[in-house]
Structure formats: C-alpha cells, structure tokens
Design an enzyme around this catalytic site. Structure first.
Site, PDB file in Angstrom:
ATOM      1  CG  ASP A 130       8.210 -35.941  37.464  1.00  0.00           C
ATOM      2  OD1 ASP A 130       7.571 -35.138  38.155  1.00  0.00           O
ATOM      3  OD2 ASP A 130       8.927 -35.611  36.507  1.00  0.00           O
ATOM      4  NE  ARG A 180       3.649 -32.568  39.879  1.00  0.00           N
ATOM      5  CZ  ARG A 180       4.858 -32.856  39.396  1.00  0.00           C
ATOM      6  NH1 ARG A 180       5.070 -33.983  38.742  1.00  0.00           N
ATOM      7  NH2 ARG A 180       5.872 -32.036  39.587  1.00  0.00           N
TER       8      ARG A 180
HETATM    9  P1  FDA Z   1      -6.609 -34.321  29.420  1.00  0.00           P
HETATM   10  O1  FDA Z   1      -5.572 -35.190  28.825  1.00  0.00           O
HETATM   11  O2  FDA Z   1      -8.005 -34.825  29.526  1.00  0.00           O
HETATM   12  O3  FDA Z   1      -6.594 -32.952  28.671  1.00  0.00           O
HETATM   13  C1  FDA Z   1      -7.505 -31.906  28.943  1.00  0.00           C
HETATM   14  C2  FDA Z   1      -7.240 -30.759  27.994  1.00  0.00           C
HETATM   15  O4  FDA Z   1      -5.949 -30.201  28.273  1.00  0.00           O
HETATM   16  C3  FDA Z   1      -7.160 -31.181  26.531  1.00  0.00           C
HETATM   17  O5  FDA Z   1      -8.448 -31.209  25.938  1.00  0.00           O
HETATM   18  C4  FDA Z   1      -6.277 -30.108  25.950  1.00  0.00           C
HETATM   19  O6  FDA Z   1      -6.997 -28.933  25.722  1.00  0.00           O
HETATM   20  C5  FDA Z   1      -5.300 -29.839  27.064  1.00  0.00           C
HETATM   21  N1  FDA Z   1      -4.089 -30.692  26.917  1.00  0.00           N
HETATM   22  C6  FDA Z   1      -3.758 -31.778  27.645  1.00  0.00           C
HETATM   23  N2  FDA Z   1      -2.565 -32.277  27.255  1.00  0.00           N
HETATM   24  C7  FDA Z   1      -2.162 -31.494  26.219  1.00  0.00           C
HETATM   25  C8  FDA Z   1      -1.015 -31.497  25.389  1.00  0.00           C
HETATM   26  N3  FDA Z   1      -0.058 -32.413  25.519  1.00  0.00           N
HETATM   27  N4  FDA Z   1      -0.934 -30.537  24.439  1.00  0.00           N
HETATM   28  C9  FDA Z   1      -1.880 -29.587  24.283  1.00  0.00           C
HETATM   29  N5  FDA Z   1      -2.989 -29.535  25.071  1.00  0.00           N
HETATM   30  C10 FDA Z   1      -3.134 -30.472  26.013  1.00  0.00           C
HETATM   31  N6  FDA Z   1       2.063 -37.802  34.303  1.00  0.00           N
HETATM   32  C11 FDA Z   1       2.653 -38.885  34.863  1.00  0.00           C
HETATM   33  O7  FDA Z   1       2.348 -40.010  34.483  1.00  0.00           O
HETATM   34  N7  FDA Z   1       3.580 -38.710  35.851  1.00  0.00           N
HETATM   35  C12 FDA Z   1       3.933 -37.494  36.322  1.00  0.00           C
HETATM   36  O8  FDA Z   1       4.769 -37.391  37.214  1.00  0.00           O
HETATM   37  C13 FDA Z   1       3.315 -36.359  35.733  1.00  0.00           C
HETATM   38  N8  FDA Z   1       3.621 -35.098  36.140  1.00  0.00           N
HETATM   39  C14 FDA Z   1       2.889 -34.029  35.671  1.00  0.00           C
HETATM   40  C15 FDA Z   1       3.102 -32.754  36.179  1.00  0.00           C
HETATM   41  C16 FDA Z   1       2.295 -31.706  35.798  1.00  0.00           C
HETATM   42  C17 FDA Z   1       2.533 -30.353  36.377  1.00  0.00           C
HETATM   43  C18 FDA Z   1       1.251 -31.926  34.862  1.00  0.00           C
HETATM   44  C19 FDA Z   1       0.334 -30.829  34.462  1.00  0.00           C
HETATM   45  C20 FDA Z   1       1.067 -33.174  34.311  1.00  0.00           C
HETATM   46  C21 FDA Z   1       1.895 -34.224  34.689  1.00  0.00           C
HETATM   47  N9  FDA Z   1       1.739 -35.480  34.142  1.00  0.00           N
HETATM   48  C22 FDA Z   1       2.383 -36.552  34.715  1.00  0.00           C
HETATM   49  C23 FDA Z   1       0.933 -35.642  32.892  1.00  0.00           C
HETATM   50  C24 FDA Z   1      -0.490 -36.027  33.199  1.00  0.00           C
HETATM   51  O9  FDA Z   1      -0.533 -37.340  33.710  1.00  0.00           O
HETATM   52  C25 FDA Z   1      -1.359 -35.980  31.933  1.00  0.00           C
HETATM   53  O10 FDA Z   1      -0.851 -36.870  30.984  1.00  0.00           O
HETATM   54  C26 FDA Z   1      -1.439 -34.590  31.313  1.00  0.00           C
HETATM   55  O11 FDA Z   1      -1.509 -33.595  32.278  1.00  0.00           O
HETATM   56  C27 FDA Z   1      -2.698 -34.493  30.401  1.00  0.00           C
HETATM   57  O12 FDA Z   1      -3.833 -34.664  31.179  1.00  0.00           O
HETATM   58  P2  FDA Z   1      -4.855 -33.486  31.590  1.00  0.00           P
HETATM   59  O13 FDA Z   1      -5.089 -33.584  33.056  1.00  0.00           O
HETATM   60  O14 FDA Z   1      -4.331 -32.191  31.135  1.00  0.00           O
HETATM   61  O15 FDA Z   1      -6.227 -33.875  30.922  1.00  0.00           O
END
Ligand code: FDA
Length: 303
Positions: A130, A180
């Site tokens: 991560d 990733r």
């Molecule tokens: P965005 O934040 O724009 O959200 C899009 C939509 O997704 C929202 O409108 C909502 O509907 C839904 N959503 C997102 N987060 C939500 C929540 N917490 N609760 C409910 N709904 C939510 N980060 C990092 O810094 N280091 C890492 O190693 C990782 N590893 C990682 C692994 C995996 C498998 C995932 C999916 C994510 C990570 N992350 C991470 C977290 C990533 O950086 C990010 O903060 C989250 O995925 C939220 O971003 P989105 O891409 O979902 O888009």
C-alpha cells in the site's frame, strides 16, 4: 475542509483510544472492516471468493515504532499466508511498510517484506505494498526495489493525486512492475498533490490509460463510476481484454458496482481489512465521503 479535519483526527491518539475502547466504535467500523480476528478475515475471504470476487487481505496497523511490533506484524502475515493455504482459499495480501518498520529503519522493513514475499511465492500468493502519505513515498519505492521480488509476487500502489506519479509510473513500468492505481487517501499539501478533485480525476484517467496500454497486469482501484466507465471505454477502444487488468474496491464500499462488474465478466478484487488497529483506516474512509458522518451520527443517536 471536513475532509482535512477528519484526516487530522485520523492521526489523533486520544480519539483513537476513545473510539477503539467501546463496542460502539467497533460497530461503526464494522461497515468497513471484516472484523478484529483472523477468523473474521477467513470468513470474509471464503464468502467473497464464493461469490466470485478475488480478495486482498490487509492486517490493519501502521506507523509502528518498535522493532518487535514490526516483526509481530510480519509474523501475522506469514501466519495468514499459511492459514489461507491450509484452508484451501485464495487471497493476495496488502501490507503497509510503516507497519513493517519503515519509520524505524528501512533495512528492517525490507527484511520483513522479503520474508513475506518469500512465503507468498511459496504459497502462490501476491503481496501489494500500500502507498502511505507522501512523507513515505521515496522510502516505499526504495524498499520495493530493494526487495527484488519478481512482479508476479510483489506489486506497488501509485496515487493519482500526487504530481510526481506520472514520473514514478514511467520508472516502474520500465522494470515491469505491477501497479495498483488509486486516487490517494492522505492529507497532502498543495505543493505535492492536486488540491482539486477534478484535477485528481483527470490525472487518474491519464495514468490509467498509461497503465492499461503498457501490456503489464495492473489494478484500477476506485469506486468512482466515472473512473470505472473511462477504464471500460479505454479497454474497449484498445481491444484490451477483461483478463488483462482488474478492478479493486474496498470492503463495504460500492457493492452494487462490484457485483455489476463481476456480472459483466471483469475481475474484481475486494480489499478486506481486519484487525484491532482499525481507527486510522476507518477515519480515512469517513474523510472520503462526508455523508458517512451522517451514518456515524445516526448510529450514535441509536446508541
Ligand atoms: P471518490 O473519492 O471520488 O469517490 C467516488 C464515489 O465512490 C463516491 O461518490 C462514493 O459514492 C464512493 N465512495 C468513495 N469512498 C467512499 C467511502 N469511504 N464510503 C462510501 N462511499 C465511498 N489510498 C492510498 O492512499 N493508498 C493505498 O494504498 C490505497 N489502497 C487502496 C486500495 C483499494 C482497493 C481501493 C479501492 C482504494 C485504495 N486507496 C488507497 C484509497 C483511495 O486512494 C481513495 O481514497 C478511495 O478509493 C476513494 O476514492 P475513489 O476512487 O473511490 O473516488
């Protein structure tokens, strides 16, 4: 503003102690974590893989400051890999280098990581590092390289909100690394990360295209339907098959999208965190979506 405040709280020890001590805290966190015990993790992996998902397990914990704690975390991961094999279930694992001792000594984190990679290779699993806050990006990339594990065994995460990520990806692709891509979850200053969501999203799409076009196997980690649609569209336009990359999503988030993608024939890996050190992870999930605070407050009122 609220996001920054929640991320600030995610690093506060007093609130951590308060929330972690009470069953209510555990209940609230239960939306985002599989549970506190290894049995909870095994149950979640069994259920999710039974439904057709792939999984990566995360033993929660970060920023350890004692060598014995870093070695304990390493041993927990070694135990998980053995247990998965003994139970006949498949899962990758996700590790944080500050949990393996990065803030104590890079060489310690690297030794622990190597031990985990060796066990993972024997158990035909895969280890993902991560990516934590930008204070650790350089050290994380150094340890990733120093571990010298093959790309089938060890991969890394790149965060689209960092200005440096395009350069990092170009360098990593040069050595065949499996990446990733995520947006990034930490509190970062505007000197190192795009402050505006629109810029983060645009960078995410640009980096996603670079990854998919590289021909290596990467993971697109997001719950953002626009990012998912852009990925599907790019893959379709370039004739990149569903077996050439995977989507990844967090346990308990975007469940409908997870199932839809699976039904359409895409590989979807669920990131399943478990363990007692859930506080910082939980606060980052709250920060990502302020509406989650409402859910938290409703539960507080219900007691
Ligand atoms: P965005 O934040 O724009 O959200 C899009 C939509 O997704 C929202 O409108 C909502 O509907 C839904 N959503 C997102 N987060 C939500 C929540 N917490 N609760 C409910 N709904 C939510 N980060 C990092 O810094 N280091 C890492 O190693 C990782 N590893 C990682 C692994 C995996 C498998 C995932 C999916 C994510 C990570 N992350 C991470 C977290 C990533 O950086 C990010 O903060 C989250 O995925 C939220 O971003 P989105 O891409 O979902 O888009």
């Amino acid at each position: 503003m609220l996001r920054s405040f929640l991320l600030y709280l995610s690093e506060r020890q007093a609130l951590k102690n308060l929330l972690s001590r009470y069953a209510l805290g555990r209940r609230l966190a239960g939306r985002f974590i599989a549970g506190e015990e290894p049995e909870d993790a095994v149950r979640a992996v069994r259920r999710l893989t039974g439904e057709g998902f792939a999984v990566t397990l995360d033993y929660l914990g970060e920023s350890v400051h004692e060598t014995r704690h870093a070695e304990q975390a390493r041993d927990v991961y070694l135990g998980i890999l053995d247990r998965l094999e003994a139970e006949g279930i498949q899962s990758h694992i996700s590790v944080k280098l500050t949990q393996l001792g990065l803030e104590i000594d890079e060489a310690l984190a690297c030794r622990n990581l190597r031990a985990i990679c060796e066990r993972a290779a024997r158990r035909r699993s895969f280890v993902r590092i991560d990516m934590e806050s930008s204070a650790h990006t350089d050290a994380t990339l150094r340890v990733f390289r120093a571990a010298q594990a093959p790309p089938e065994v060890l991969g890394i995460v790149i965060q689209a909100y960092l200005y440096r990520s395009e350069t990092d990806i170009s360098e990593l692709l040069g050595c065949g690394a499996r990446i990733r891509l995520c947006k990034g979850a930490y509190k970062e200053p505007p000197e190192v990360a795009f402050p505006r969501k629109a810029d983060v999203d645009a960078n995410f799409v640009m980096l996603m295209e670079k990854l998919l076009a590289s021909g290596h196997y990467h993971a697109i980690a997001t719950h953002d339907s626009k990012m998912v649609a852009a990925t599907l569209e790019f893959a379709r336009a370039r004739g990149i098959g569903a077996d050439r990359f995977e989507f990844q999503m967090l346990f308990g988030i975007g469940r409908r999208m997870q199932r839809d993608l699976l039904r359409k024939g895409y590989r979807v890996r669920i990131y399943v965190p478990y363990g007692k050190q859930w506080y910082s992870y939980f606060m980052r999930r709250l920060a990502e979506r302020p509406a989650n605070l409402l859910f938290l407050l409703k539960n507080l009122v219900r007691g």
